[in-house]
Design an enzyme around this catalytic site. Structure first.
Site, short mmCIF file in Angstrom:
data_model
loop_
_atom_site.label_atom_id
_atom_site.label_comp_id
_atom_site.label_asym_id
_atom_site.label_seq_id
_atom_site.Cartn_x
_atom_site.Cartn_y
_atom_site.Cartn_z
NE ARG A 31 -2.15 -1.34 3.48
CZ ARG A 31 -2.34 -0.81 4.68
NH1 ARG A 31 -3.29 0.08 4.89
NH2 ARG A 31 -1.57 -1.14 5.69
CG ASN A 49 -4.02 -4.50 3.75
OD1 ASN A 49 -3.46 -4.41 2.66
ND2 ASN A 49 -3.36 -4.44 4.88
#
Length: 102
Positions: A31, A49
């Site tokens: 990320r 997520n």
């Protein structure tokens, strides 16, 4: 010769792409890496997520920049291991500011 930009060609305007990335992409800095690439490309949005182990990415900006982000997400230089990328294109909503990890 026609200048398509002056004719409102949607291909040259802002778009939104929602991307689901599967593989070993959680707990490896994926990320953060995605955020850095998106900011370099001038995109707004977020990466988070999901409960099933994927990372969901929503990005808005020029189509060319979104396509480049997709290429990077599918590339071999990502953290972890990408096994698959699914994308969905839509109209930009203009409601996103910056690019964040959720």
């Amino acid at each position: 010769m026609t200048d398509t930009k002056s004719n409102g060609d949607k291909a040259s305007g802002n778009v939104r792409v929602t991307v689901w990335v599967r593989g070993r992409v959680q707990g490896v800095g994926f990320r953060w890496w995605t955020r850095a690439r998106a900011l370099e490309l001038g995109l707004t949005g977020w990466a988070r997520n999901t409960h099933d182990g994927r990372v969901e990415v929503v990005a808005e900006g020029p189509r060319e920049a979104c396509v480049k982000l997709l290429e990077l997400l599918r590339g071999c230089d990502t953290p972890g291991r990408v096994d698959g990328v699914v994308e969905r294109w839509s109209e930009a909503r203009g409601s996103l500011g910056g690019f964040v990890e959720r």
